[in-house]
Scaffold this motif. Structure first.
Motif, mmCIF file in Angstrom:
data_model
loop_
_atom_site.group_PDB
_atom_site.id
_atom_site.type_symbol
_atom_site.label_atom_id
_atom_site.label_comp_id
_atom_site.label_asym_id
_atom_site.label_seq_id
_atom_site.Cartn_x
_atom_site.Cartn_y
_atom_site.Cartn_z
ATOM 1 N N THR A 53 0.650 -1.341 -0.067
ATOM 2 C CA THR A 53 0.035 -0.166 -0.022
ATOM 3 C C THR A 53 0.885 1.017 -0.121
ATOM 4 N N ASP A 54 0.233 2.483 -0.479
ATOM 5 C CA ASP A 54 0.917 3.512 -0.493
ATOM 6 C C ASP A 54 0.056 4.579 0.421
ATOM 7 N N ARG A 55 -0.835 4.221 1.004
ATOM 8 C CA ARG A 55 -1.722 4.764 2.108
ATOM 9 C C ARG A 55 -1.089 4.961 3.358
ATOM 10 N N VAL A 56 -1.482 5.957 3.904
ATOM 11 C CA VAL A 56 -0.912 6.355 5.274
ATOM 12 C C VAL A 56 -2.014 5.391 6.152
ATOM 13 N N VAL A 57 -1.467 4.657 7.095
ATOM 14 C CA VAL A 57 -2.060 3.794 8.059
ATOM 15 C C VAL A 57 -2.594 4.276 9.287
ATOM 16 N N ASP A 58 -3.824 3.947 10.018
ATOM 17 C CA ASP A 58 -3.942 4.023 11.330
ATOM 18 C C ASP A 58 -3.465 2.978 12.275
ATOM 19 N N VAL A 59 -3.190 1.827 11.676
ATOM 20 C CA VAL A 59 -3.013 0.571 12.601
ATOM 21 C C VAL A 59 -2.135 -0.219 11.745
ATOM 22 N N VAL A 60 -1.096 -0.887 12.436
ATOM 23 C CA VAL A 60 -0.493 -1.875 11.729
ATOM 24 C C VAL A 60 -0.558 -3.281 12.763
ATOM 25 N N LEU A 61 -0.861 -4.378 12.039
ATOM 26 C CA LEU A 61 -1.406 -5.471 12.742
ATOM 27 C C LEU A 61 -0.219 -6.322 12.260
ATOM 28 N N LEU A 62 0.651 -6.617 13.280
ATOM 29 C CA LEU A 62 2.121 -7.409 12.712
ATOM 30 C C LEU A 62 1.978 -8.682 13.477
ATOM 31 N N TRP A 63 1.439 -9.755 12.702
ATOM 32 C CA TRP A 63 1.690 -11.146 13.291
ATOM 33 C C TRP A 63 3.121 -11.692 13.535
ATOM 34 N N TRP A 64 3.600 -12.025 14.512
ATOM 35 C CA TRP A 64 5.007 -12.167 14.982
ATOM 36 C C TRP A 64 5.182 -13.444 15.622
ATOM 37 N N ARG A 65 6.029 -14.314 15.197
ATOM 38 C CA ARG A 65 6.267 -15.658 16.008
ATOM 39 C C ARG A 65 7.826 -15.732 16.355
ATOM 40 N N LEU A 66 8.172 -16.242 17.399
ATOM 41 C CA LEU A 66 9.524 -16.330 17.601
ATOM 42 C C LEU A 66 10.147 -17.200 16.393
ATOM 43 N N GLY A 67 11.340 -16.517 16.185
ATOM 44 C CA GLY A 67 11.925 -17.366 14.633
ATOM 45 C C GLY A 67 11.620 -16.622 13.544
ATOM 46 N N ASP A 68 10.822 -15.715 13.447
ATOM 47 C CA ASP A 68 10.377 -14.904 12.382
ATOM 48 C C ASP A 68 11.377 -13.782 11.846
ATOM 49 N N GLY A 69 12.496 -13.481 12.556
ATOM 50 C CA GLY A 69 13.700 -12.600 12.130
ATOM 51 C C GLY A 69 13.752 -11.524 13.141
#
Length: 141
Positions: A53-69
């Motif tokens: 997206t090139d839109r400005v966002v209000d919320v970022v949902l970042l799904w994150w797990r151990l080992g994802d980097g």
């Protein structure tokens, strides 16, 4: 029908997500919670946007797990499209689940990325860690 509405999990409400917000979803995989995703999309009245997206966002949902980097590096990247009052939610499997990340580790990585961890909420089998820019932490509590 009323009973179903009363039993709804209100994941989006717990995260402060309301109609017309632009929500960016990152880190989706086959283990993400479709109930959380559906509740967010129902609440905003549209689909979530992705990393293209090139839109400005209000919320970022970042799904994150151990080992994802490198979480700090990824958090540094996700703030670029975030509005001035935007919020990042790092969603991780709850304690005892594969891929669990301790909230103190998320707070440490958030700090390294210039963000402050201000809340942790239970979202079913996932935990949500609310991150904001430090200058916004007082006004968003």
């Amino acid at each position: 029908m009323l009973v179903a509405a009363a039993d709804a999990r209100n994941y989006a409400q717990r995260m402060g997500i309301v109609r017309s917000m632009v929500v960016q979803e990152l880190g989706w995989d086959n283990d993400t919670d479709d109930e959380i995703r559906a509740d967010v999309e129902d609440s905003i009245g549209s689909g979530m946007v992705d990393d293209e997206t090139d839109r400005v966002v209000d919320v970022v949902l970042l799904w994150w797990r151990l080992g994802d980097g490198d979480l700090a590096s990824d958090l540094t990247d996700v703030v670029a499209p975030l509005s001035d009052t935007g919020v990042v939610w790092v969603l991780t499997p709850r304690t005892g689940k594969p891929g669990h990340v301790d909230p103190s580790e998320i707070a440490e990585e958030a700090n390294a990325a210039g963000l402050a961890s201000i809340a942790v909420v239970n979202l079913g089998a996932w935990s949500g860690n609310r991150l904001v820019r430090p200058e916004n932490s007082r006004e968003q509590r």
